[in-house]
Scaffold this active site. Structure first.
Site, PDB file in Angstrom:
ATOM      1  N   ASP A 116      24.117 -20.288 -34.418  1.00 36.22           N
ATOM      2  CA  ASP A 116      24.545 -18.706 -33.938  1.00 36.22           C
ATOM      3  C   ASP A 116      23.873 -18.607 -32.492  1.00 36.22           C
ATOM      4  OD1 ASP A 116      26.066 -18.204 -35.918  1.00 36.22           O
ATOM      5  OD2 ASP A 116      24.518 -17.059 -36.890  1.00 36.22           O
ATOM      6  N   GLU A 131      21.773  -7.550 -30.698  1.00 29.42           N
ATOM      7  CA  GLU A 131      20.999  -6.740 -30.533  1.00 29.42           C
ATOM      8  C   GLU A 131      20.158  -6.430 -29.284  1.00 29.42           C
ATOM      9  OE1 GLU A 131      19.012 -10.020 -31.478  1.00 29.42           O
ATOM     10  OE2 GLU A 131      19.779  -9.035 -33.294  1.00 29.42           O
ATOM     11  N   TYR A 179      18.543 -10.342 -36.518  1.00 26.07           N
ATOM     12  CA  TYR A 179      17.184  -9.907 -36.452  1.00 26.07           C
ATOM     13  C   TYR A 179      17.016  -8.556 -37.496  1.00 26.07           C
ATOM     14  CZ  TYR A 179      12.479  -9.457 -34.125  1.00 26.07           C
ATOM     15  OH  TYR A 179      11.300  -9.440 -33.872  1.00 26.07           O
ATOM     16  N   SER A 180      17.796  -7.739 -37.136  1.00 25.43           N
ATOM     17  CA  SER A 180      17.817  -6.435 -38.069  1.00 25.43           C
ATOM     18  C   SER A 180      17.604  -6.440 -39.404  1.00 25.43           C
ATOM     19  CB  SER A 180      18.814  -5.536 -37.618  1.00 25.43           C
ATOM     20  OG  SER A 180      18.981  -4.274 -38.420  1.00 25.43           O
ATOM     21  N   SER A 222      16.364  -9.058 -40.983  1.00 20.12           N
ATOM     22  CA  SER A 222      15.215  -9.688 -41.478  1.00 20.12           C
ATOM     23  C   SER A 222      13.804  -8.817 -41.536  1.00 20.12           C
ATOM     24  CB  SER A 222      14.594 -10.770 -40.371  1.00 20.12           C
ATOM     25  OG  SER A 222      14.315 -10.366 -39.141  1.00 20.12           O
TER      26      SER A 222
END
Length: 293
Positions: free
Chosen positions: A75, A149, A191-192, A194
């Site tokens: 990714d 993000e 990220y969000s 996690s």
């Protein structure tokens, strides 16, 4: 037909997959514009030959007549391809050389079948929302857009930040936290996720605001419409904080106000018949690993 291939590095174990991938394109006489540093890596580091018809180095010499962009890696490589190529009229396709990948979702054992479907046009185009980020009193980044993000972060081991968030000018909340994530539906599995954020389907017309280690435990992520404008005013000790757009980060002074909104364009990706979104969720997050199933 002509396609572009982008990549950075892959392991030695991935060489047979590369040979299968490029061999498929060569056998069908498909022109390949290959990212020159990736070609150098394949030939010099992996000691392998590869097929190509031309090279590109950045968006400045990228051929807009390419039908598809193949990103070979994980990714992170996929995000780099978006940053480097900057062409949003051509679908980007991720070939996964790593372990977990929501964007690079074609695994090693699916390469041949995936290519057959792609060149038979047996797929669905999925358009993904991107974020546009502007800074109030400094120059914007060369490419001030993010697919996953935009994140506000404290620097090093400094004390927590106070991030005042506004939605279309209306005050939302003061976040006392290590940082704040503004994520797209695509970034909802990055990220969000996690730090406890919700998962959205790629076609959801929403943006997620997710605090990182908030001091007040009643503070939770919130989902807002993607047609709104989010304004962030950050306070804290020291002189600056960090702002990241996907994998890029920059130090920003506390006097700088950040504005986040939906970009005017979307990124095109492909959904193949054997890879619907919910299947990918079950597979990548191992939701089906249960004796009762």
């Amino acid at each position: 037909m002509k396609v572009a291939v982008f990549g950075t590095q892959v392991s030695d174990d991935f060489v047979p997959v590369l040979q299968e991938f490029f061999g498929f394109l060569q056998a069908r006489e498909i022109e390949v514009q290959l990212y020159k540093p990736f070609y150098n890596f394949i030939t010099e580091e992996l000691q392998s030959k590869t097929y190509y018809t031309s090279f590109f180095h950045s968006h400045t010499d990228f051929d807009p007549d390419n039908s598809y962009i193949f990103s070979v890696g994980g990714d992170g490589t996929f995000l780099q391809s978006v940053l480097l190529i900057r062409n949003f009229s051509i679908p980007v396709i991720g070939v996964n050389s790593g372990r977990l990948g929501f964007l690079a979702d074609i695994s090693e054992d699916q390469v041949n079948d995936a290519l057959v479907n792609i060149f038979s046009k047996n797929y669905k185009v999925v358009e993904r929302t991107m974020l546009e980020i502007e800074f109030s009193d400094r120059e914007n980044l060369d490419f001030n857009y993010a697919l996953n993000e935009m994140t506000v972060l404290k620097t090093d081991n400094s004390s927590m930040l106070n991030v005042a968030a506004y939605i279309d000018g209306e005050f939302l909340n003061n976040y006392w936290a290590d940082g704040l994530i503004i994520a797209t539906p695509t970034g909802s599995t990055a990220y969000s996720l996690s730090v406890g954020g919700p998962i959205l389907t790629p076609n959801s017309e929403n943006i997620i605001i997710t605090p990182m280690a908030p001091h007040n435990l009643t503070i939770r992520p919130i989902v807002v419409p993607d047609n709104c404008t989010i304004t962030l005013k950050v306070e804290g000790r020291g002189s600056n904080y960090l702002t990241s757009l996907d994998s890029r980060s920059v130090a920003v002074e506390f006097s700088t106000v950040i504005t986040v909104k939906k970009a005017r364009f979307k990124l095109k990706t492909l959904q193949l018949p054997e890879q619907p979104f919910f299947y990918t969720l079950r597979n990548k997050l191992m939701w089906g690993i249960d004796r009762r199933n």
